[in-house]
Design a protein around this motif. Structure first.
Motif, short mmCIF file in Angstrom:
data_model
loop_
_atom_site.label_atom_id
_atom_site.label_comp_id
_atom_site.label_asym_id
_atom_site.label_seq_id
_atom_site.Cartn_x
_atom_site.Cartn_y
_atom_site.Cartn_z
N PHE A 110 0.81 -1.21 0.00
CA PHE A 110 0.00 0.00 0.00
C PHE A 110 0.85 1.26 0.00
O PHE A 110 0.57 2.21 -0.75
CB PHE A 110 -0.94 0.03 1.21
N GLU A 111 1.88 1.32 0.85
CA GLU A 111 2.69 2.54 0.93
C GLU A 111 3.40 2.81 -0.39
O GLU A 111 3.52 3.96 -0.82
CB GLU A 111 3.70 2.43 2.07
N ALA A 112 3.88 1.75 -1.05
CA ALA A 112 4.51 1.93 -2.36
C ALA A 112 3.48 2.41 -3.39
O ALA A 112 3.76 3.29 -4.21
CB ALA A 112 5.13 0.61 -2.82
N TYR A 113 2.29 1.82 -3.35
CA TYR A 113 1.23 2.20 -4.28
C TYR A 113 0.84 3.66 -4.07
O TYR A 113 0.68 4.42 -5.04
CB TYR A 113 0.02 1.29 -4.05
N ALA A 114 0.71 4.07 -2.81
CA ALA A 114 0.32 5.44 -2.51
C ALA A 114 1.37 6.44 -2.97
O ALA A 114 1.04 7.54 -3.45
CB ALA A 114 0.07 5.59 -1.01
N ASN A 115 2.65 6.07 -2.83
CA ASN A 115 3.72 6.94 -3.33
C ASN A 115 3.70 7.03 -4.84
O ASN A 115 3.85 8.11 -5.41
CB ASN A 115 5.08 6.41 -2.85
N ILE B 220 7.82 -6.50 -3.28
CA ILE B 220 6.44 -6.05 -3.13
C ILE B 220 6.31 -4.58 -3.49
O ILE B 220 5.31 -4.16 -4.10
CB ILE B 220 5.96 -6.29 -1.68
N TRP B 221 7.29 -3.78 -3.13
CA TRP B 221 7.28 -2.35 -3.43
C TRP B 221 7.10 -2.12 -4.93
O TRP B 221 6.27 -1.32 -5.37
CB TRP B 221 8.57 -1.71 -2.93
N TYR B 222 7.90 -2.81 -5.74
CA TYR B 222 7.85 -2.57 -7.18
C TYR B 222 6.63 -3.20 -7.84
O TYR B 222 6.16 -2.70 -8.87
CB TYR B 222 9.15 -3.07 -7.83
N VAL B 223 6.11 -4.27 -7.25
CA VAL B 223 4.84 -4.81 -7.75
C VAL B 223 3.76 -3.75 -7.60
O VAL B 223 2.96 -3.49 -8.52
CB VAL B 223 4.45 -6.09 -6.99
N ALA B 224 3.73 -3.10 -6.43
CA ALA B 224 2.73 -2.07 -6.17
C ALA B 224 2.89 -0.87 -7.11
O ALA B 224 1.91 -0.34 -7.65
CB ALA B 224 2.81 -1.61 -4.71
N THR B 225 4.12 -0.44 -7.29
CA THR B 225 4.39 0.69 -8.17
C THR B 225 3.94 0.40 -9.59
O THR B 225 3.31 1.23 -10.26
CB THR B 225 5.90 1.03 -8.16
N THR B 226 4.25 -0.80 -10.07
CA THR B 226 3.86 -1.20 -11.42
C THR B 226 2.35 -1.29 -11.55
O THR B 226 1.77 -0.85 -12.56
CB THR B 226 4.50 -2.55 -11.77
N CYS B 227 1.69 -1.85 -10.53
CA CYS B 227 0.22 -1.94 -10.57
C CYS B 227 -0.41 -0.56 -10.68
O CYS B 227 -1.37 -0.35 -11.44
CB CYS B 227 -0.29 -2.64 -9.32
N ASN B 228 0.13 0.40 -9.93
CA ASN B 228 -0.43 1.74 -9.98
C ASN B 228 -0.24 2.37 -11.35
O ASN B 228 -1.16 3.01 -11.89
CB ASN B 228 0.19 2.63 -8.91
#
Length: 469
Positions: A39-44, A159-167
């Motif tokens: 979530f924090e990666a996605y929000a960033n 997990i951080w980069y999975v979130a960033t890519t999803c966003n």
């Protein structure tokens, strides 16, 4: 199966160090713990992906963009130690849940903002959520791992980069629906939905840290938690006098982090996490903006280009756990810093007129190297460096250093970019991984090669540090 009796913090630590098979509830610990990182990666990334359209829609100056980009990190760097202290007093899980509530409020305010001031306030709340979540979650996860498996903490970077890519991909999909310059509102709003779902799941499914429970003298609850996680019959015995609940954590406990055997560990974790934060938020976070300069002024092409770069971050992030298990966290971090610095020198020096294949290869290689070693290293070291009563505070201090690096990178980069241009700016940034490399080279402490920490810092202070500590 024999019954295990726990009556002290050391009993709980020894139980976890035995590395028993775990049940399905332990999977929820990892899924929902790392879900907070997601979530924090996605929000960033939600702000990063829509930064160019946002800047154009609101007519922001370079200074306003710098302040907006760094605002959440500014708040987080102040609150990091506070979050650690609260987590040591109130527990790990309440802080993680509170972070999602604040994040949901932040997303609603930011996505509906009609002016710059309100948007800035919303991003400030995002910084509160960041501090409450990220400063605590690594300490929380570390308390379920035996010493020899601390390198698994590096998984958070994948997990951080999975979130960033999803966003980024979601942002492109929404943009294709014709929302135009308002794409940033949709991107930020989607983060709120994730926060709401994750918060509800954490309330019902997340188990409190048994090490923390034992540190508070709550051995009955620690025993129930261990039974649920491991499927072993665990009961609480009479608490031994030496293990009576200690005094409340305070800001004065920071002094313990600066005394042997923790001083060198603290310096190593803090400096390297500062460097990776500055490195990422100057280069990785601004990849959508850099992509516009590399691939042309088309939002979809730039976002997809940035998403493709992040695939390499995913590979490096998940590989970092395997590499750290083989070579130790510190050594993996050292090599990653060195090679990432070399890539930045090449990218900056060749930026003008760079061939398309190289314009793609070098940023991708930078993210691969950054996520494979430097990025997860500092926080993983901090989570493994201290006993339970100092762990959240130590992680909070380290997170503060990473946030400081993030503030420095996100605030300075657009100003330097505006003054010098992309190529020279990227070359200047190469000094950051060089600093991380030298720190990792000079301070040689590897948690995977240490005996597991005693449960009480007062005991630890009397222990002679092992070579390299």
């Amino acid at each position: 199966m024999a019954t295990v009796t726990i009556a002290s913090e050391q009993d709980v630590a020894d139980f976890i160090e035995a590395d028993r098979p775990t049940g399905s509830r332990m999977r929820w610990v990892w899924v929902l713990g790392l879900g907070g990182v997601f979530f924090e990666a996605y929000a960033n990334a939600a702000l990063s992906a829509g930064l160019a359209p946002l800047t154009e829609e609101l007519g922001l100056s370079a200074g306003e963009v710098s302040l907006l980009a760094s605002s959440s990190m500014l708040v987080a760097l102040v609150l990091g130690p506070v979050a650690g202290l609260l987590a040591d007093r109130l527990g790990r899980v309440p802080m993680l849940v509170a972070a999602k509530v604040i994040a949901l409020l932040s997303a609603v305010i930011s996505a509906s903002s009609s002016d710059y001031a309100l948007l800035l306030f919303g991003r400030g709340l995002a910084g509160v959520a960041w501090a409450f979540d990220f400063a605590v979650v690594m300490a929380y996860l570390a308390e379920f791992l035996p010493t020899r498996k601390q390198s698994k903490l590096n998984r958070w970077q994948g997990i951080w980069y999975v979130a960033t890519t999803c966003n980024l991909l979601l942002t492109v999909a929404i943009y294709q629906a014709g929302v135009g310059q308002s794409i940033w509102r949709w991107s930020l709003g989607s983060a709120g939905l994730i926060a709401a779902v994750l918060g509800v799941l954490q309330v019902f499914l997340l188990s409190e840290s048994p090490r923390w429970l034992a540190s508070r003298g709550r051995f009955d609850k620690a025993a129930r938690t261990l039974r649920g996680l491991y499927g072993v019959e665990v009961i609480a015995g009479p608490a031994r006098a030496a293990t009576a609940p200690r005094r409340e954590s305070s800001i004065g406990d920071i002094a313990q982090l600066l005394r042997p055997p923790y001083r060198r560990r603290t310096v190593l974790a803090v400096v390297t996490f500062y460097c990776q934060g500055l490195e990422y938020f100057a280069i990785g976070w601004y990849l959508p903006v850099i992509s516009l300069q590399l691939f042309g002024e088309d939002f979809t092409a730039a976002a997809l280009g940035s998403a493709l770069f992040n695939v390499f971050g995913i590979v490096g992030g998940f590989a970092s756990g395997v590499l750290a298990q083989r070579f130790t966290i510190r050594r993996t971090m050292l090599v990653g810093f060195a090679l990432a610095g070399l890539v930045l020198l090449l990218l900056g020096g060749m930026f003008e007129g760079i061939p398309l294949w190289l314009a793609f290869t070098l940023p991708a290689l930078f993210l691969l190297l950054h996520s494979g070693g430097p990025a997860p290293g500092g926080m993983s070291l901090a989570a493994a460096a201290y006993p339970s009563n100092l762990r959240a505070l130590g992680s909070g201090i380290t997170n503060m250093a990473g946030s400081t690096g993030g503030v420095t990178g996100s605030f300075v980069f657009p100003l330097v970019l505006d003054a010098l241009g992309a190529g020279p700016t990227i070359m200047v940034m190469a000094v950051i991984p060089l600093t991380g490399f030298l720190t990792s080279l000079l301070i040689r402490w590897d948690p995977e090669r240490e005996p597991h920490l005693p449960s009480d810092a007062r005991t630890a202070d009397s222990i002679s540090p092992a070579p390299g500590t």
